[in-house]
Design a protein around this motif. Structure first.
Motif, PDB file in Angstrom:
ATOM      1  N   GLY A  44      30.677  14.340  55.678  1.00 47.75           N
ATOM      2  CA  GLY A  44      31.491  13.404  54.909  1.00 47.75           C
ATOM      3  C   GLY A  44      30.731  12.917  53.695  1.00 47.75           C
ATOM      4  O   GLY A  44      29.552  13.243  53.501  1.00 47.75           O
ATOM      5  N   PRO A  45      31.374  12.108  52.833  1.00 51.85           N
ATOM      6  CA  PRO A  45      30.735  11.657  51.591  1.00 51.85           C
ATOM      7  C   PRO A  45      29.420  10.914  51.810  1.00 51.85           C
ATOM      8  O   PRO A  45      28.476  11.093  51.025  1.00 51.85           O
ATOM      9  CB  PRO A  45      31.794  10.741  50.971  1.00 51.85           C
ATOM     10  CG  PRO A  45      33.091  11.214  51.548  1.00 51.85           C
ATOM     11  CD  PRO A  45      32.781  11.678  52.932  1.00 51.85           C
ATOM     12  N   GLN A  46      29.343  10.081  52.839  1.00 55.78           N
ATOM     13  CA  GLN A  46      28.107   9.331  53.060  1.00 55.78           C
ATOM     14  C   GLN A  46      26.955  10.253  53.428  1.00 55.78           C
ATOM     15  O   GLN A  46      25.832  10.083  52.943  1.00 55.78           O
ATOM     16  CB  GLN A  46      28.310   8.289  54.153  1.00 55.78           C
ATOM     17  CG  GLN A  46      29.177   7.108  53.720  1.00 55.78           C
ATOM     18  CD  GLN A  46      29.265   6.046  54.791  1.00 55.78           C
ATOM     19  OE1 GLN A  46      29.236   6.321  55.984  1.00 55.78           O
ATOM     20  NE2 GLN A  46      29.375   4.786  54.370  1.00 55.78           N
ATOM     21  N   LYS A  47      27.221  11.229  54.278  1.00 55.93           N
ATOM     22  CA  LYS A  47      26.174  12.175  54.639  1.00 55.93           C
ATOM     23  C   LYS A  47      25.752  13.006  53.438  1.00 55.93           C
ATOM     24  O   LYS A  47      24.561  13.309  53.250  1.00 55.93           O
ATOM     25  CB  LYS A  47      26.656  13.093  55.773  1.00 55.93           C
ATOM     26  CG  LYS A  47      26.572  12.467  57.151  1.00 55.93           C
ATOM     27  CD  LYS A  47      26.677  13.539  58.226  1.00 55.93           C
ATOM     28  CE  LYS A  47      26.282  12.992  59.578  1.00 55.93           C
ATOM     29  NZ  LYS A  47      26.263  14.040  60.623  1.00 55.93           N
ATOM     30  N   ARG A  48      26.694  13.383  52.633  1.00 59.38           N
ATOM     31  CA  ARG A  48      26.352  14.187  51.451  1.00 59.38           C
ATOM     32  C   ARG A  48      25.488  13.397  50.478  1.00 59.38           C
ATOM     33  O   ARG A  48      24.543  13.921  49.896  1.00 59.38           O
ATOM     34  CB  ARG A  48      27.626  14.702  50.784  1.00 59.38           C
ATOM     35  CG  ARG A  48      28.392  15.679  51.669  1.00 59.38           C
ATOM     36  CD  ARG A  48      29.131  16.717  50.899  1.00 59.38           C
ATOM     37  NE  ARG A  48      29.476  17.845  51.772  1.00 59.38           N
ATOM     38  CZ  ARG A  48      29.677  19.077  51.366  1.00 59.38           C
ATOM     39  NH1 ARG A  48      29.563  19.373  50.077  1.00 59.38           N
ATOM     40  NH2 ARG A  48      29.985  20.042  52.212  1.00 59.38           N
ATOM     41  N   GLU A  49      25.801  12.129  50.317  1.00 61.18           N
ATOM     42  CA  GLU A  49      24.995  11.285  49.444  1.00 61.18           C
ATOM     43  C   GLU A  49      23.593  11.095  50.011  1.00 61.18           C
ATOM     44  O   GLU A  49      22.601  11.101  49.275  1.00 61.18           O
ATOM     45  CB  GLU A  49      25.677   9.939  49.252  1.00 61.18           C
ATOM     46  CG  GLU A  49      24.921   8.970  48.370  1.00 61.18           C
ATOM     47  CD  GLU A  49      24.679   9.486  46.961  1.00 61.18           C
ATOM     48  OE1 GLU A  49      23.699   9.035  46.329  1.00 61.18           O
ATOM     49  OE2 GLU A  49      25.447  10.348  46.480  1.00 61.18           O
ATOM     50  N   LEU A  50      23.500  10.932  51.332  1.00 62.14           N
ATOM     51  CA  LEU A  50      22.195  10.791  51.975  1.00 62.14           C
ATOM     52  C   LEU A  50      21.336  12.021  51.732  1.00 62.14           C
ATOM     53  O   LEU A  50      20.142  11.916  51.423  1.00 62.14           O
ATOM     54  CB  LEU A  50      22.384  10.570  53.480  1.00 62.14           C
ATOM     55  CG  LEU A  50      21.101  10.572  54.323  1.00 62.14           C
ATOM     56  CD1 LEU A  50      20.193   9.413  53.926  1.00 62.14           C
ATOM     57  CD2 LEU A  50      21.432  10.498  55.813  1.00 62.14           C
ATOM     58  N   ARG A  51      21.922  13.204  51.855  1.00 63.85           N
ATOM     59  CA  ARG A  51      21.160  14.436  51.638  1.00 63.85           C
ATOM     60  C   ARG A  51      20.674  14.533  50.199  1.00 63.85           C
ATOM     61  O   ARG A  51      19.529  14.924  49.939  1.00 63.85           O
ATOM     62  CB  ARG A  51      22.015  15.654  51.996  1.00 63.85           C
ATOM     63  CG  ARG A  51      22.413  15.720  53.461  1.00 63.85           C
ATOM     64  CD  ARG A  51      23.267  16.952  53.742  1.00 63.85           C
ATOM     65  NE  ARG A  51      23.932  16.845  55.035  1.00 63.85           N
ATOM     66  CZ  ARG A  51      25.247  16.769  55.204  1.00 63.85           C
ATOM     67  NH1 ARG A  51      26.062  16.819  54.154  1.00 63.85           N
ATOM     68  NH2 ARG A  51      25.764  16.664  56.419  1.00 63.85           N
ATOM     69  N   ARG A  52      21.538  14.191  49.263  1.00 59.43           N
ATOM     70  CA  ARG A  52      21.132  14.241  47.852  1.00 59.43           C
ATOM     71  C   ARG A  52      20.004  13.258  47.577  1.00 59.43           C
ATOM     72  O   ARG A  52      19.038  13.585  46.873  1.00 59.43           O
ATOM     73  CB  ARG A  52      22.331  13.974  46.943  1.00 59.43           C
ATOM     74  CG  ARG A  52      23.348  15.106  46.901  1.00 59.43           C
ATOM     75  CD  ARG A  52      24.356  14.901  45.796  1.00 59.43           C
ATOM     76  NE  ARG A  52      25.266  13.811  46.069  1.00 59.43           N
ATOM     77  CZ  ARG A  52      26.443  13.932  46.671  1.00 59.43           C
ATOM     78  NH1 ARG A  52      26.854  15.124  47.071  1.00 59.43           N
ATOM     79  NH2 ARG A  52      27.218  12.889  46.871  1.00 59.43           N
ATOM     80  N   ARG A  53      20.110  12.057  48.133  1.00 59.65           N
ATOM     81  CA  ARG A  53      19.061  11.053  47.926  1.00 59.65           C
ATOM     82  C   ARG A  53      17.744  11.495  48.557  1.00 59.65           C
ATOM     83  O   ARG A  53      16.670  11.159  48.058  1.00 59.65           O
ATOM     84  CB  ARG A  53      19.484   9.704  48.510  1.00 59.65           C
ATOM     85  CG  ARG A  53      20.556   8.976  47.724  1.00 59.65           C
ATOM     86  CD  ARG A  53      20.500   7.473  47.997  1.00 59.65           C
ATOM     87  NE  ARG A  53      20.456   7.184  49.423  1.00 59.65           N
ATOM     88  CZ  ARG A  53      21.520   6.951  50.186  1.00 59.65           C
ATOM     89  NH1 ARG A  53      22.732   7.001  49.646  1.00 59.65           N
ATOM     90  NH2 ARG A  53      21.387   6.673  51.464  1.00 59.65           N
ATOM     91  N   ARG A  54      17.852  12.237  49.643  1.00 63.79           N
ATOM     92  CA  ARG A  54      16.646  12.639  50.373  1.00 63.79           C
ATOM     93  C   ARG A  54      15.713  13.489  49.510  1.00 63.79           C
ATOM     94  O   ARG A  54      14.497  13.486  49.722  1.00 63.79           O
ATOM     95  CB  ARG A  54      17.080  13.426  51.613  1.00 63.79           C
ATOM     96  CG  ARG A  54      15.995  13.715  52.601  1.00 63.79           C
ATOM     97  CD  ARG A  54      15.525  12.448  53.299  1.00 63.79           C
ATOM     98  NE  ARG A  54      14.576  12.787  54.342  1.00 63.79           N
ATOM     99  CZ  ARG A  54      13.314  13.164  54.131  1.00 63.79           C
ATOM    100  NH1 ARG A  54      12.848  13.239  52.882  1.00 63.79           N
ATOM    101  NH2 ARG A  54      12.526  13.457  55.135  1.00 63.79           N
ATOM    102  N   VAL A  55      16.242  14.215  48.539  1.00 63.48           N
ATOM    103  CA  VAL A  55      15.413  15.069  47.681  1.00 63.48           C
ATOM    104  C   VAL A  55      15.462  14.632  46.213  1.00 63.48           C
ATOM    105  O   VAL A  55      14.977  15.347  45.344  1.00 63.48           O
ATOM    106  CB  VAL A  55      15.843  16.550  47.810  1.00 63.48           C
ATOM    107  CG1 VAL A  55      15.577  17.053  49.216  1.00 63.48           C
ATOM    108  CG2 VAL A  55      17.304  16.745  47.433  1.00 63.48           C
TER     109      VAL A  55
END
Length: 291
Positions: free
Chosen positions: A252-263
């Motif tokens: 979902g959008p929150q998980k996708r944002e978390l992944r982007r922030r992670r790198v």
């Protein structure tokens, strides 16, 4: 190389070496200093036949460098006790290049747009190192999922290609890779487990994550140590099938944002600054301690 030095006006640069094959050439170059960067565990690659010669040349560069940088924690743990000034420096990612694809509201590439969702994707070389058995198992087990493989085929993938839900789109320019990756629903990174894969630090992982994609990977120590919170690890076909279904169901959008922030902070500019700072400190210490 000396001719290139003259044409470009280069005098005594910092030489950056990342492959041991050219050790003797590198040592003959005029230079102010040298950095040796381990982007892989060179002597463990499955296609190397002159393994002893690679190890000899690797040792030459390892001993001669002012500073040594290791792309994974496993490589660093092996090399750090052998000499001073050995540093851990993981891969970065060209985040702006991939962020531009996310911001692009234009149509998908035509060959990708023709493929329905859900799409389970991979981009990169399609050689013997990819775990074809895992992909074949998952594609057979999930006939309603589309398996999209982007890259040059360098081995026999005929058994996979025969399935109706697999799509080989061929090699694409680097400029277009983010547009293809953006269209995946889940991204795969499945190499045949061996010493080389165990010690590697795949750049592809961070590219996938910069697109916000759920990533499923074979066992890689660097990922297990650094990115286990955003990457699913699998070891066999049933685990892969379960991971694909789980990632699709929970994304979902929150998980996708978390992944982007992670790198988000893993830029090449930041890595270069870290490298140069460590290199200069190594040179300073060496100079202070004398020959």
């Amino acid at each position: 190389m000396r001719y290139a030095y003259r044409r470009l006006g280069i005098r005594n640069p910092i030489v950056f070496a990342s492959i041991p094959s050219y050790a003797e050439v590198i040592l003959r170059l005029p230079r102010d200093g040298m950095i040796y960067y381990y982007s892989d565990k060179y002597d463990s690659h499955r296609n190397i036949t002159a393994r002893d010669e690679i190890r000899r040349r690797d040792r030459i560069l390892f001993d001669a460098a002012d500073a040594v940088f290791c792309v994974s924690r496993e490589i660093h743990a092996e090399l750090a006790p052998r000499r001073p000034h050995v540093y851990y420096l993981p891969h970065a990612v060209d985040a702006p290049h991939f962020a531009a694809a996310l911001a692009d509201s234009g149509p998908e590439p035509a060959d990708l747009a023709a493929i329905p969702h859900p799409r389970v994707g991979y981009y990169g070389s399609l050689g013997d190192g990819v775990d074809r058995a895992l992909i074949l198992h998952a594609a057979r087990a999930l006939p309603d999922h589309q398996f999209v493989l982007v890259g040059k085929v360098l081995a026999d993938y005929s058994e996979i290609a025969a399935l109706p839900n697999t799509h080989f789109l061929g090699m694409k320019p680097y400029a277009d890779i983010p547009r293809y990756g953006k269209g995946f629903d889940v991204a795969l990174q499945l190499f045949i487990p061996n010493e080389w894969t165990y010690n590697c630090s795949p750049l592809k992982t961070k590219e996938y994550l910069s697109l916000g994609l759920p990533v499923i990977s074979c066992p890689i120590r660097e990922i297990e140590m650094e990115l286990a919170d955003v990457v699913s690890g699998v070891s066999d076909g049933p685990q892969l099938v379960a991971a694909i279904e789980r990632e699709l169901a929970t994304d979902g959008p929150q998980k996708r944002e978390l992944r982007r922030r992670r790198v988000a902070d893993d830029s090449w500019d930041a890595r270069i600054q870290t490298l140069l700072t460590a290199y200069r400190e190594a040179r300073r210490q060496t100079t202070a301690n004398g020959p």
